[in-house]
Design an enzyme around this catalytic site. Structure first.
Site, short mmCIF file in Angstrom:
data_model
loop_
_atom_site.label_atom_id
_atom_site.label_comp_id
_atom_site.label_asym_id
_atom_site.label_seq_id
_atom_site.Cartn_x
_atom_site.Cartn_y
_atom_site.Cartn_z
N GLU A 184 0.84 -1.20 0.00
CA GLU A 184 0.00 0.00 0.00
C GLU A 184 0.88 1.25 0.00
O GLU A 184 0.84 2.09 0.91
CB GLU A 184 -0.97 -0.05 1.18
N HIS A 389 -16.87 -11.20 6.88
CA HIS A 389 -15.58 -10.55 7.08
C HIS A 389 -14.84 -11.17 8.25
O HIS A 389 -15.38 -11.33 9.34
CB HIS A 389 -15.79 -9.04 7.35
N HIS A 390 -13.58 -11.53 7.98
CA HIS A 390 -12.67 -12.01 9.02
C HIS A 390 -11.46 -11.09 9.08
O HIS A 390 -10.56 -11.21 8.24
CB HIS A 390 -12.17 -13.43 8.69
N GLU A 391 -11.43 -10.18 10.01
CA GLU A 391 -10.20 -9.40 10.21
C GLU A 391 -9.33 -10.19 11.19
O GLU A 391 -9.81 -10.63 12.23
CB GLU A 391 -10.53 -8.01 10.78
N GLU A 459 -4.69 -6.94 2.43
CA GLU A 459 -3.31 -7.08 2.93
C GLU A 459 -2.80 -8.50 2.60
O GLU A 459 -2.34 -9.23 3.48
CB GLU A 459 -3.21 -6.80 4.44
N GLU A 483 -9.60 3.18 0.35
CA GLU A 483 -9.59 3.54 1.77
C GLU A 483 -8.63 4.71 2.07
O GLU A 483 -8.92 5.53 2.93
CB GLU A 483 -9.24 2.33 2.63
C1 NOJ Z 1 -7.96 -2.71 5.84
C2 NOJ Z 1 -8.79 -3.15 4.66
O1 NOJ Z 1 -8.14 -2.85 3.47
C3 NOJ Z 1 -10.13 -2.43 4.73
O2 NOJ Z 1 -10.90 -2.73 3.59
C4 NOJ Z 1 -10.83 -2.86 5.99
O3 NOJ Z 1 -12.02 -2.14 6.10
C5 NOJ Z 1 -9.95 -2.57 7.22
N1 NOJ Z 1 -8.62 -3.09 7.06
C6 NOJ Z 1 -10.57 -3.20 8.45
O4 NOJ Z 1 -10.58 -4.58 8.31
CA CA Z 2 -5.80 -2.26 3.15
#
Ligand code: NOJ
Ligand code: CA
Length: 690
Positions: A184, A389-391, A459, A483
């Site tokens: 990024e 969504h899985h962060e 990522e 973003e």
């Molecule tokens: C970074 C991701 O690119 C974005 O799309 C997401 O909303 C945030 N992280 C939170 O997970």
């Molecule tokens: Ca990102």
């Protein structure tokens, strides 16, 4: 292995790495062996010659149209703590005119042609039973892969990739500084001779007019490859494997005794758009390992997403929480009304309080104001899909331990597409692009495939065409996406006309285009808007015109394509009709015109319609476009979303027009674009009035 043996191996590995790297730099320093073997592309224009030096060091050189392109350059991998010098050529085998027409369930082009000549060189050396180098020559570039069998070894420590690229000419390069943790970053445009250490794809326009892009294909169980300029010559570049553990530079990977590397690829074009129209990277990947792909489908989506990035909502539960049951239903209603396939819901699960800290997410624990059962049943009733969504925040081991149960849990609610995220440092000092993470991302892809789940990875490690083999691996971010415009000085107007010629050569990108409230007029002064990202200076905005946002839905290819703005900014907006009619599942794509970082014109055919996207950097432009891509003898209605007369990304970004024209393949259109602007057109067969 005791410590003394380990130290000995490490010492040998580093001594060897230095010696071998110096030998294999290529250049005229090498005294060549008598025997040269060569292979050309099917059209004869690209020719690669292989030789070994008198010390048994293998190297190659390439010419294009009879002129030097890559001068004597090194080959091979250093591994195992002992030098594979003293190679002798055991045999050289050829496979001529390998032609395969193959199909994929989705993609820029559903049908692809792979057509190449291959030279396979088997080398014998002291410590390896064999080393094989494969050279594949296509009409649009070439690729090199190594396979090894290391005698008596169980695990082999890989020190470095010694492939080098000693370019015969200088040129201009578009590149991103190599970083083992992120892509990024902004692109740089410099003379090739001033590239330092770059990520791939590294794209070059040579002074002689040829274009090229260096990348890799089929990256499995290995670190990613980056490219670094060698101090001995400004046009000599070495492959460099990403560190797997930060700071550990002497062992980059550990592989079994029999191993094969990814392909090292060089796409070659006579125009910038040739690079985009090439399917060389996909051609070098294996066919699908998923037998029944009928459940894998491109989708258009909206999301509970931009509100968090703008600072209007939060991922965490609380007064400004985005992912509530009510908000989810409101988005589902909007999707159903506007012919949108899916809704992404982020910030629905416990753990966001720990983001950026201990990264403890629970993937089966919805917040108390989000009723997953109610939401998923409501979505099913309305015929809308949910994108889960899985962060992970980078907490790999925690995610892996819950991977199966988390996917099963979503699946029980009918959710078959997940966006994953890795925003954060990896415990154990692992990098995002080293072998450990490459294997992790792959584990997620294969687990998802077993659950019939599609993936959108943020990522990620860069794409290397594995979507041919694992078509549930739909899209990934892997670049500076939308973003950044929410909470930083944002992406420049040239950014999205650079991406198609650089990062997107690797594969689709989930950029998240389509912001209509370009200046955040509707949210900037809301009392609930809070700064949450330290990069936010309070004056962020999107640095394009509105028409360019529309064009980016076509240009920035992603089989999961998002209309990223808040749904209130779309409701009642006449230009949103484009997205309603947009078809994310295209059959054929062609980049028609463009120059790297300056402008681009792409057309995609889906069914009997054509979608065209054109955009420019800061320079206003007019492109003459013969409509020869349309089917002959057919009339089309072109609906044109263009910059208005007074549009300008800086001063008047939302000035746009929508107009209609009757056209056919023999017509020519003038595509007029404002500074930072663009144009999008839908060509639909004209329906005859009865
Ligand atoms: C970074 C991701 O690119 C974005 O799309 C997401 O909303 C945030 N992280 C939170 O997970
Ligand atoms: Ca990102």
């Amino acid at each position: 292995m005791n410590n003394t043996v380990k130290t000995l191996i490490l010492t040998l590995v580093s001594i060897f790495a230095v010696t071998f790297a110096a030998q294999s730099q290529g250049a005229s320093k090498l005294q060549t062996n008598i025997k040269t073997n060569s292979v050309s592309s099917p059209d004869g224009r690209i020719k690669l010659e292989f030789s070994t030096s008198w010390m048994g060091v293998p190297f190659y050189q390439v010419s294009v149209d009879g002129k030097p392109f890559i001068k004597e350059s090194g080959l091979g991998i250093s591994y195992g703590g002992a030098a594979p010098t003293g190679h002798t050529v055991d045999k050289v085998q050829y496979r001529w005119e390998q032609k395969e027409i193959w199909q994929q369930p989705w993609g820029e082009n559903k049908v692809n042609l792979s057509y190449y000549n291959e030279m396979k060189v088997t080398l014998l050396s002291g410590i390896a039973t064999y080393e094989i180098i494969y050279f594949r020559l296509f009409n649009d570039g070439f690729a090199i892969r190594y396979t090894y069998n290391v005698d008596n070894a169980v695990q082999v420590p890989v020190t470095e990739d010694n492939t080098s690229f000693f370019f015969a000419e200088n040129g201009t390069a578009w590149w991103q500084p190599a970083d083992p943790d992120t892509y990024e970053l902004e692109y740089r445009k410099t003379p090739l001779s001033e590239v330092g250490h770059a990520n791939t794809p590294l794209t070059i326009k040579f002074d002689n007019g040829l274009y090229a892009s260096i990348h890799e294909a089929a990256l499995y169980n290995f670190p990613e490859m980056t490219i670094v300029r060698h101090p001995s010559d400004s046009l000599l570049f070495m492959a460099s494997l990403s560190e797997t553990i930060k700071g550990v530079t002497n062992i980059k990977a550990s592989v079994g005794a029999d191993f094969e590397t990814p392909w090292r690829t060089v796409q070659i074009g006579r125009s910038a758009t040739d690079l985009i129209n090439s399917s060389l990277i996909l051609n070098l990947n294996e066919p699908s390992k998923i037998a029944d792909t009928s459940w894998i489908k491109p989708m258009k989506y909206i999301g509970i997403w931009w509100g968090m990035h703008l600072g209007v909502n939060t991922w965490t539960e609380g007064e400004r929480h985005g992912a509530t049951t009510a908000e989810a239903k409101r988005h589902i209603d909007f999707a159903a009304k506007h012919k949108i396939d899916a809704v992404l819901i982020e910030g629905w699960n416990e753990g966001w309080e720990t983001w950026g800290n201990t990264q403890k997410f629970c993937y089966t624990c919805p917040y108390s104001d989000f009723d997953i059962k109610e939401v998923s049943e409501y979505a099913a009733e309305k015929g809308v899909k949910i994108i889960g969504h899985h962060e992970t925040g980078g907490n790999i081991s925690a995610y892996e331990s819950k991977l199966d149960t988390s996917m099963t849990w979503y699946k029980n609610y009918g959710i078959d597409c997940i966006k994953t995220g890795y925003a954060g440092g990896i415990p154990g000092n692992f990098t995002h692009h080293g072998q450990y993470l490459v294997n992790h991302y792959q584990k997620v892809v294969e687990t998802a495939a077993r659950h019939n789940m599609m993936l959108d990875v943020h990522e990620p490690v860069k794409d290397t065409g594995i979507r041919r083999t694992w078509p549930n691996m739909m899209t990934r971010e892997g670049g500076r996406g939308m973003e950044w415009n929410a909470w930083s000085r944002g992406n420049t107007p040239s950014h999205t006309v650079t991406l198609p010629y650089t990062a997107l050569l690797a594969g689709p990108m989930d950029y998240n285009p389509g912001i209509f409230d370009i200046l955040y007029t509707n949210t900037r002064n809301l009392p609930q808007r809070k700064q949450w990202n330290p990069n936010d200076t309070g004056d962020s905005r999107v640095n394009t015109t509105l028409a360019k946002q529309i064009a980016n839905w076509v240009i920035l290819y992603s089989p999961l394509q998002m209309a990223a703005d808040l749904i209130d900014n779309y409701e009642g907006h006449p230009a949103f009709r484009f997205f309603e009619e947009f078809e994310p599942d295209c059959d054929i794509s062609r980049a028609i015109d463009g120059e790297i970082g300056e402008y681009i014109v792409i057309v995609r055919k889906a069914g009997d319609k054509y979608f065209l996207g054109a955009s420019t950097d800061e320079t206003p432009r007019e492109v003459t476009l013969p409509l020869t891509f349309l089917e002959k003898d057919k009339q089309y209605t072109a609906t044109i979303y263009a910059d208005g007369e007074k549009a300008d990304w800086k001063t008047n970004p939302t000035d746009y027009t929508i107009s209609e024209k009757n056209v056919s393949a023999s017509d020519t259109l003038q595509i007029k674009m404002a500074s930072g602007g663009g144009q999008a057109i839908i060509f639909a067969p004209t329906v005859k009035k009865q």
